[in-house]
Scaffold this motif. Structure first.
Motif, short mmCIF file in Angstrom:
data_model
loop_
_atom_site.label_atom_id
_atom_site.label_comp_id
_atom_site.label_asym_id
_atom_site.label_seq_id
_atom_site.Cartn_x
_atom_site.Cartn_y
_atom_site.Cartn_z
N ARG A 144 -2.35 17.54 -5.97
CA ARG A 144 -2.32 16.22 -6.61
C ARG A 144 -1.11 16.20 -7.50
N GLU A 145 -0.08 15.48 -7.12
CA GLU A 145 1.16 15.43 -7.89
C GLU A 145 1.13 14.19 -8.78
N ARG A 146 1.31 14.42 -10.09
CA ARG A 146 1.20 13.33 -11.07
C ARG A 146 2.10 12.13 -10.73
N GLY A 147 3.32 12.43 -10.32
CA GLY A 147 4.27 11.35 -10.04
C GLY A 147 3.84 10.47 -8.88
N LEU A 148 2.95 10.97 -8.04
CA LEU A 148 2.46 10.14 -6.94
C LEU A 148 1.21 9.38 -7.37
N GLU A 149 0.72 9.67 -8.59
CA GLU A 149 -0.50 9.00 -9.06
C GLU A 149 -0.20 7.90 -10.08
N ARG B 221 0.86 -1.19 0.00
CA ARG B 221 0.00 0.00 0.00
C ARG B 221 0.90 1.24 0.00
N ILE B 222 0.51 2.22 -0.81
CA ILE B 222 1.28 3.46 -0.83
C ILE B 222 0.34 4.62 -0.51
N VAL B 223 0.63 5.27 0.58
CA VAL B 223 -0.28 6.29 1.11
C VAL B 223 0.42 7.64 1.01
N SER B 224 -0.11 8.55 0.18
CA SER B 224 0.53 9.85 -0.02
C SER B 224 -0.25 10.96 0.65
N PHE B 225 0.46 11.86 1.28
CA PHE B 225 -0.14 13.04 1.91
C PHE B 225 0.41 14.26 1.19
N ASN B 226 -0.46 14.98 0.50
CA ASN B 226 0.01 16.14 -0.24
C ASN B 226 -1.17 17.05 -0.55
N PRO B 227 -1.03 18.35 -0.30
CA PRO B 227 -2.13 19.26 -0.62
C PRO B 227 -2.38 19.32 -2.14
#
Ligand SMILES: Nc1nc2c(c(=O)[nH]1)N[C@H]1C(S)=C(S)[C@@H](COP(=O)(O)OP(=O)(O)OC[C@H]3O[C@@H](n4cnc5c(=O)[nH]c(N)nc54)[C@H](O)[C@@H]3O)O[C@H]1N2
Ligand SMILES: Nc1nc2c(c(=O)[nH]1)N[C@H]1C(S)=C(S)[C@@H](COP(=O)(O)OP(=O)(O)OC[C@H]3O[C@@H](n4cnc5c(=O)[nH]c(N)nc54)[C@H](O)[C@@H]3O)O[C@H]1N2
Ligand SMILES: [Mo]
Length: 759
Positions: free
Chosen positions: A249-254, A241-247
């Motif tokens: 939406r960063e493409r590289g995290l999607e 599971r990869i859980v990202s916290f970022n205000p």
């Protein structure tokens, strides 16, 4: 390259064909023929140079080239065919250079000769190396107090150069060592040293192969650590599971299309990265992590077996205080401060509980905030609750920036050196090192502004552009008697200078470093404590260039003369001799030359990863922090926004490669501000309108930047994002992370007004 100014939504994955196309554009712009490809192929190879891009570690058993778009751009920027020669400087006064953009200044190419500022003609003129060193030595030796000199370091500096530099400066008599770390991961080191006794991450790439969940806070790896995406993709594919916290939406995290994956490239396929994406409020991480911990504690109470009780009992201290404080904090407060719902936090809390092994990564979205140390403390607490430190597949992972920023600190580039380091220097070299702490980056600017910095020497970097409160910093730099910059390219810091000024051009990592003992390699330490050798392969950009170790050694010899028994010039004839000195001072580098000769190098000992806690209590320490209430939302009738400053896809810190930010849909411009569409409407404005941005701070100083284009974006209401360094004039010098002094460049309180053209 696109120069037309456009905003278009980007729906593709990170990486892919557009990444390859962008590298081709960069090579063309730098005037690099296909032969440049040979340079690119040597990056991060066992017998090549360490990529001057980021500090993400290499998979060293790779026999093929690990493709990284932004690594390729960093290499191309150094291997450029362009040159800033003495003839170039003869054509432009410094006043003319000073009105050019950062992009234009660096675009002039590699510096070729040492240059000295001539006030009479307002130009830089060539100077011989010996004269340059004599000039600096004269200034340094005329000081009433060695603390009137300040020695900055940027994190590209090699271990060898950094070691000699700290030895010279301490022998000269000061600990004034501000460095880029002060603006970067300072809080990570401080929080982790206090809690687990080791200021560095504990994980390796092998742990990434075994983690069941990876939590990523405040990082944009698609742009800043593209090779990390390969690890994340592999983790995702095996079910982690990869859980990202970022205000944002960063493409590289999607989504990511790996340019090394032939099938994916041929089919235009891509892989998902994050399984969970939490778009929290800027600065909301302390509340979010506290919420996850609250869920963990509540679930343990309800059903038992959630906490790792044996680990907590055997290895930690302070659990009861933490549990009590979390129990007292109501969900409503956590929701308000994080901008996330209780259900969302509980859902990722379940991901955390359901994973046997968890890694937590973080970047500048965490460290450049007032509550940075507390937030990292909360992340470490969360890991400790389930014994996620000191075992396979788990642990804290601060993802460092500059390729050797971690190594520079290891070598003693530190304004607050541990007494043990000074004792050791005293034993080995027989001089009494200064014991008083020196200034950090913000302290250095204060000292300059107060007129108490007579000599400012910078080993790399771009102090004038990278630091906060630009107006104050520039006024400070101009008050220095002498400013000296060791650099590869022309930048802002060379045109905002002291009464006297020097630019000393040096070899880059990609270049052959020939010394009497033959071609030399230097060593670097990556974000996971791997130390390895870097050998340049290109001919130097100019025959006049000196290496950084040679510059430091010649300066030390010129300044200290008979006062120093260190054989400076002998040491730089063969860098293996410098490594022998490093080994004398740092026991962890025992057998340094032999161990670094092995392809891929070696890993430095990391006590916390073996569950040895070098803390005051001898245990891993839970830390307790109240969750701060969100600040006011209006100021004098206007919406009070929180602005974060970040990197575009086409820059390396203050080095601007191009004017596009592909994944965020921006083309041909950098004066933009990302904002929620409803916030634009509430301002009575429209996307594409220009605004001026003003800091709200209570020291009576007016801080503004002008003419930024509003870009409707998927960002929480009340938050804004814009690029660094354009927004540095907005960061007040006094606004720093508690306890560590890092400028809070991810949370600047601002208001917007419609743009009014200035006279
Ligand atoms: N190509 C390239 N590579 C680089 C660099 C570069 O400039 N270009 N710089 C190098 C250096 S020195 C460093 S330190 C690293 C920097 O790498 P990063 O740590 O990725 O730094 P930033 O680009 O500043 O991005 C910070 C991220 O944090 C998010 N963020 C901002 N505020 C918050 C917040 O309050 N909470 C959360 N959860 N997220 C937030 C932003 O939206 C953004 O996605 O990269 C290194 N590598
Ligand atoms: N607002 C805001 N401000 C920030 C940040 C932010 O996110 N927002 N990020 C902060 C962070 S994380 C960092 S690390 C700092 C970066 O601060 P610095 O490290 O000071 O800045 P860089 O832009 O990395 O330095 C670029 C310059 O380094 C020189 N250079 C390149 N290669 C070499 C080399 O091999 N040797 C030498 N001697 N010189 C070389 C070139 O002349 C180039 O112009 O900025 C900080 N400032
Ligand atoms: Mo950094």
């Amino acid at each position: 390259m696109t120069t037309e100014q456009k905003i278009t939504r980007y729906d593709g994955p990170a990486g892919g064909w557009r990444a390859l196309a962008s590298v081709k554009d960069t090579l063309l712009a730098q005037g690099i023929p296909v032969k440049g490809a040979k340079t690119l192929l040597s990056a991060n190879q066992p017998d090549g140079f360490d990529c001057p891009g980021c500090a993400w570690p290499d998979r060293n058993h790779h026999s093929t080239f690990e493709f990284c778009e932004n690594g390729a751009k960093a290499v191309a920027a150094e291997a450029t065919a362009r040159r800033a020669t003495p003839e170039f400087f003869a054509r432009h006064t410094v006043a003319e250079l000073a009105v050019q953009s950062d992009f234009w200044l660096e675009g002039q190419g590699r510096l070729t000769h040492p240059m000295r500022y001539d006030a009479a003609s307002d130009r830089y003129l060539a100077i011989a190396w010996d004269e340059a060193f004599a000039l600096i030595a004269r200034h340094l030796n005329a000081l009433a107090d060695p603390n009137e000199a300040i020695f900055y370091t940027s994190g590209r500096t090699s271990n060898e150069a950094a070691f000699l530099y700290q030895l010279f400066v301490r022998q000269f008599g000061t600990n004034n060592f501000p460095d880029c770390s002060n603006m970067c991961h300072e809080a990570s080191g401080a929080a982790m040293r206090a809690q687990v006794g080791t200021g560095k991450g504990t994980v390796t790439l092998q742990d990434f192969e075994r983690a069941d969940a990876i939590f990523i806070f405040g990082q944009n790896p698609g742009t800043n650590h593209p090779r990390m995406l390969g690890e994340l993709r592999a983790a995702h594919q095996r079910g982690a599971r990869i859980v990202s916290f970022n205000p944002l939406r960063e493409r590289g995290l999607e989504r990511f299309a790996d340019p090394q994956d032939k099938l994916q490239m041929a089919t235009l396929g891509s892989s998902p990265i994050s399984t969970h994406y939490l778009q929290l409020r800027v600065g909301g991480d302390l509340a979010a992590v506290t919420g996850i911990a609250k869920h963990v504690l509540e679930m343990h109470t309800q059903r038992g077996g959630v906490l790792h009780e044996d680990f907590i009992a055997q290895h930690t201290a302070g659990f009861d205080a933490l549990a009590a404080q979390i129990a007292r904090t109501p969900w409503a407060q956590l929701e308000e401060a994080s901008g996330l719902g209780e259900a969302q936090l509980r859902a990722v809390g379940d991901v955390y509980i359901g994973a046997e092994r968890v890694i937590a990564c973080w970047g500048m979205g965490i460290t450049q905030h007032r509550h940075a140390v507390a937030t990292i403390g909360a992340i470490v607490n969360l890991l400790l609750l389930r014994g996620n430190i000191g075992r396979e597949g788990a642990g804290p992972c601060p993802v460092r920036g500059h390729s050797n920023v971690q190594g520079d600190r290891t070598m003693g580039i530190w304004e607050a050196p541990p007494p043990a380091l000074l004792d050791r220097l005293q034993q080995v070299y027989g001089f009494a090192p200064p014991r008083a702490h020196g200034v950090d980056t913000v302290g250095a600017i204060r000292q300059m502004v107060d007129g108490r910095c007579k000599v400012f020497f910078a080993l790399g970097g771009n102090f004038a552009a990278a630091t906060p409160d630009t107006a104050a910093t520039w006024a400070g730099l101009r008050q220095c008697g002498l400013t000296v910059h060791v650099a590869t390219k022309l930048n802002r810091s060379h045109v905002v200078h002291g009464r006297e000024a020097l630019i000393l051009p040096c070899l880059g990592r990609t270049e052959i470093d020939m010394q009497p003992g033959g071609p030399q390699g230097v060593t670097v330490e990556d974000s996971m404590s791997m130390v390895h050798l870097s050998m340049g392969i290109n001919p130097p950009a100019s025959p006049e260039l000196l290496s950084e170790p040679a510059i430091v050694a010649r300066l030390a010899a010129a300044t200290l003369g008979e006062r120093s028994s260190v054989p400076w010039s002998w040491l730089v004839q063969d860098y293996a001799r410098i490594r022998d000195e490093i080994e004398k001072v740092f026991p962890d580098f025992a057998d340094f030359n032999a161990r670094v000769a092995v392809p891929g190098g070696f890993r430095l000992r990391n006590a916390a990863s073996q569950r040895q806690w070098a803390t005051a209590s001898g245990r891993a320490q839970f830390s307790v922090h109240a969750v701060p209430a969100p600040g006011p939302q209006r100021h004098e009738g206007r919406v009070l926004f929180t602005l974060l400053s970040t990197r575009s896809h086409d820059q390396y810190n203050t080095t601007i490669y191009g004017l596009n930010d592909r994944y965020r849909g921006v083309q041909g411009q950098r004066q933009v501000v990302f904002i929620h569409p409803e916030d634009i409407a509430a301002l009575g404005l429209a996307g594409g309108d220009r605004v001026d941005i003003h800091t709200v701070w209570d020291d009576g100083v007016q801080r503004s930047v002008h003419g930024f284009v509003l870009v409707p974006y998927d960002i929480p209401r009340g938050n804004l994002a814009a690029y660094y360094p354009e927004t540095n004039p907005l960061v007040p010098l006094d606004s720093v992370a508690e306890g560590v002094g890092t400028p809070t460049s991810k949370s600047i309180p601002v208001v917007l007004t419609p743009h009014t053209p200035r006279p």
